[in-house]
Design a protein around this motif. Sequence first.
Motif, PDB file in Angstrom:
ATOM      1  N   UNK A  10     -61.944  38.182  15.349  1.00 53.60           N
ATOM      2  CA  UNK A  10     -63.365  38.301  15.007  1.00 53.60           C
ATOM      3  C   UNK A  10     -64.085  38.594  16.321  1.00 53.60           C
ATOM      4  N   UNK A  11     -65.262  39.115  16.273  1.00 55.37           N
ATOM      5  CA  UNK A  11     -65.992  39.359  17.531  1.00 55.37           C
ATOM      6  C   UNK A  11     -66.113  38.088  18.353  1.00 55.37           C
ATOM      7  N   UNK A  12     -65.659  38.136  19.591  1.00 55.73           N
ATOM      8  CA  UNK A  12     -65.695  36.988  20.473  1.00 55.73           C
ATOM      9  C   UNK A  12     -64.424  36.175  20.498  1.00 55.73           C
ATOM     10  N   UNK A  13     -63.476  36.478  19.625  1.00 61.62           N
ATOM     11  CA  UNK A  13     -62.206  35.725  19.634  1.00 61.62           C
ATOM     12  C   UNK A  13     -61.108  36.566  18.981  1.00 61.62           C
ATOM     13  N   UNK A  14     -60.124  36.902  19.775  1.00 63.30           N
ATOM     14  CA  UNK A  14     -58.927  37.586  19.287  1.00 63.30           C
ATOM     15  C   UNK A  14     -57.722  36.786  19.751  1.00 63.30           C
ATOM     16  N   UNK A  15     -56.845  36.427  18.804  1.00 62.36           N
ATOM     17  CA  UNK A  15     -55.717  35.560  19.153  1.00 62.36           C
ATOM     18  C   UNK A  15     -54.437  36.109  18.541  1.00 62.36           C
ATOM     19  N   UNK A  16     -53.452  36.345  19.406  1.00 64.10           N
ATOM     20  CA  UNK A  16     -52.106  36.706  18.985  1.00 64.10           C
ATOM     21  C   UNK A  16     -51.250  35.446  19.039  1.00 64.10           C
ATOM     22  N   UNK A  17     -50.452  35.211  17.976  1.00 62.71           N
ATOM     23  CA  UNK A  17     -49.620  34.009  17.866  1.00 62.71           C
ATOM     24  C   UNK A  17     -48.164  34.416  17.689  1.00 62.71           C
ATOM     25  N   UNK A  18     -47.303  33.828  18.519  1.00 59.57           N
ATOM     26  CA  UNK A  18     -45.853  34.057  18.416  1.00 59.57           C
ATOM     27  C   UNK A  18     -45.190  32.725  18.109  1.00 59.57           C
ATOM     28  N   UNK A  25     -38.180  35.116  14.944  1.00 58.89           N
ATOM     29  CA  UNK A  25     -39.532  34.580  14.919  1.00 58.89           C
ATOM     30  C   UNK A  25     -40.489  35.521  14.214  1.00 58.89           C
ATOM     31  N   UNK A  26     -41.760  35.242  14.385  1.00 60.09           N
ATOM     32  CA  UNK A  26     -42.785  36.098  13.789  1.00 60.09           C
ATOM     33  C   UNK A  26     -43.997  36.149  14.706  1.00 60.09           C
ATOM     34  N   UNK A  27     -44.786  37.202  14.565  1.00 62.23           N
ATOM     35  CA  UNK A  27     -45.986  37.403  15.367  1.00 62.23           C
ATOM     36  C   UNK A  27     -47.134  37.724  14.429  1.00 62.23           C
ATOM     37  N   UNK A  28     -48.300  37.212  14.759  1.00 60.82           N
ATOM     38  CA  UNK A  28     -49.468  37.406  13.900  1.00 60.82           C
ATOM     39  C   UNK A  28     -50.706  37.533  14.781  1.00 60.82           C
ATOM     40  N   UNK A  29     -51.798  38.024  14.179  1.00 59.83           N
ATOM     41  CA  UNK A  29     -53.033  38.204  14.929  1.00 59.83           C
ATOM     42  C   UNK A  29     -54.210  37.874  14.026  1.00 59.83           C
ATOM     43  N   UNK A  64     -45.913  47.188  18.696  1.00 55.49           N
ATOM     44  CA  UNK A  64     -44.762  47.479  17.842  1.00 55.49           C
ATOM     45  C   UNK A  64     -43.474  46.957  18.474  1.00 55.49           C
ATOM     46  N   UNK A  65     -43.344  47.142  19.807  1.00 54.98           N
ATOM     47  CA  UNK A  65     -42.166  46.623  20.502  1.00 54.98           C
ATOM     48  C   UNK A  65     -42.154  45.102  20.463  1.00 54.98           C
ATOM     49  N   UNK A  66     -43.322  44.484  20.669  1.00 55.19           N
ATOM     50  CA  UNK A  66     -43.395  43.021  20.614  1.00 55.19           C
ATOM     51  C   UNK A  66     -42.974  42.501  19.240  1.00 55.19           C
ATOM     52  N   UNK A  67     -43.435  43.147  18.186  1.00 52.39           N
ATOM     53  CA  UNK A  67     -43.060  42.727  16.835  1.00 52.39           C
ATOM     54  C   UNK A  67     -41.561  42.847  16.615  1.00 52.39           C
ATOM     55  N   UNK A  68     -40.965  43.953  17.059  1.00 50.71           N
ATOM     56  CA  UNK A  68     -39.529  44.156  16.859  1.00 50.71           C
ATOM     57  C   UNK A  68     -38.716  43.134  17.645  1.00 50.71           C
ATOM     58  N   UNK A  69     -39.124  42.833  18.877  1.00 55.17           N
ATOM     59  CA  UNK A  69     -38.368  41.878  19.695  1.00 55.17           C
ATOM     60  C   UNK A  69     -38.476  40.475  19.105  1.00 55.17           C
TER      61      UNK A  69
END
Length: 510
Positions: free
Chosen positions: A481-489, A474-478, A463-468
């Motif tokens: 799936x099993x075996x791959x989790x990716x957060x993008x800023x 900018x924007x943040x997304x995620x 939540x803090x990352x999204x607000x900052x």
Amino acid sequence: MNLLTRNRGRLHGRSLRTRLLLFISATLVVVCAAMSLTTVFVQRAYLLGNLDDRVGNAAQRSLGGAELRPGFDDDLGFLSENGHAAGTLAARLDAKGAIIAAAVVGQDTPPQNLTTAQRAALKGITADGAKHTRTVPGLGTYRITVLDDNGVRVLAGLPMDDVQDMIRGLVVVEAAVALTGLTVAGFLCAVVIRRQLRPLGRVAATAVEVSRSPLGRGEVTALTRVPERDTDPGSEAGQVGAALNRMIDHVESSIAERQRSEEQMRRSEERMRRFLADASHELRTPLASIAGYAELMNRGTDRIEPGLAWRRVTAESARMTGLVEDLLLLARLDEGRPLQSAEVDLAALLAEAVWDARAAGTGHEWQLQLSLDATALVVGDEARLHQVLANLLANARMHTPVGTTVTASVEATAGHTVVVRVRDDGPGIPPSLLPTVFERFTRADASRARSGGKEGGSGLGLAIATAIVGAHGGRIDVTSVPGRTEFTIELPAAELQPAETVSDARTARV
């Protein structure tokens, strides 16, 4: 009074079709009357002009015949010699304008002298060549003129009966034609108006149906629309139908927006209540621990060492302090307070964050990738951006088992945004948790594997990352799936210049 009121109500109650018919009928009557009167006046002027010309010719012939007998003032023999038409009236006048002799040409009979009464009707006409209209008893209406030439004065006139009969006939014909035309035009107008107003009637029916819908209660799902055939922009009724459909669209969108706003308000209230409950629970836990250890130390019991108690109190105090600071940071970001602004190199910042994460999580494999066509500079608060990267790396470390590979990458191209990705090959985020993963106090302790013996966070990191990130434009997304989790800023680049010392793609193990 009652009759007047009743008639007025009947007038106001007339339909648009009736009012249009009345208006068009009145217009046609006025137009036909104007055309008929114009025709009659023009024809009358033409016939009178023609008659005046003939009267002038007759007067010239009579004057010419009278000049041949200058010594005979009472001689009207020229009426028989010059071939005057039947009904022609002629007279000789003296110097004072008095009638000396007057006669009228008969049909196949010699000229007949006028009676005293008939002569009296011809008095007072001056010898100026102007045309005058006089009614002669027993003879009818005449068009008369008087000419004077060297003392010889002659009066001549022709009957107007033919002209008047022709004008009266023309009036009758014009009236008959106008009446017939009005009848046919009125019938055609009634048919055309009835056909043209049918779409307007359907539009009115649609408006009435919409007006009966419970719009005030917001229970409308689909309002009736005007049929497409009645929305042709080439006609006025079609324009009204199209406008009504647009208005209905606006009404539906407004109702839907109000419903969405109400739903968002309800969800916001629920989130606020949940937030307060979670915050209270998170704060109560360290407070309870501090209070318990303080009570044990106050009693002086031998069941716990004072040093251990102080360490636990200090740890719980730090935990509570961090939670309060996170809450304060979120509150400041919600208020839109400005952050510090300076150029920040995200590549260097991410490298530092990866080194820190490696020191905290030695059981994971950490990788750093750089794919730079330009310098990865952004404008923002370096400390807050470091906090975002640290939160994402800590999230990957805490919610994945030992041996998981965590890859952090930076991508920068000239004229575009700077993209930071944090990817791991852990078990992934459950699909049911993805929609709320960035909400406050959202935790995946029960679904996502945690490294053994490690304590989970408070649920405020993402939540803090999204607000900052949002505060930096900018924007943040995620994606997970099993075996791959990716957060993008994604953050807007600070400047557009090629990178000369950085290769296009580089991967490092740290």
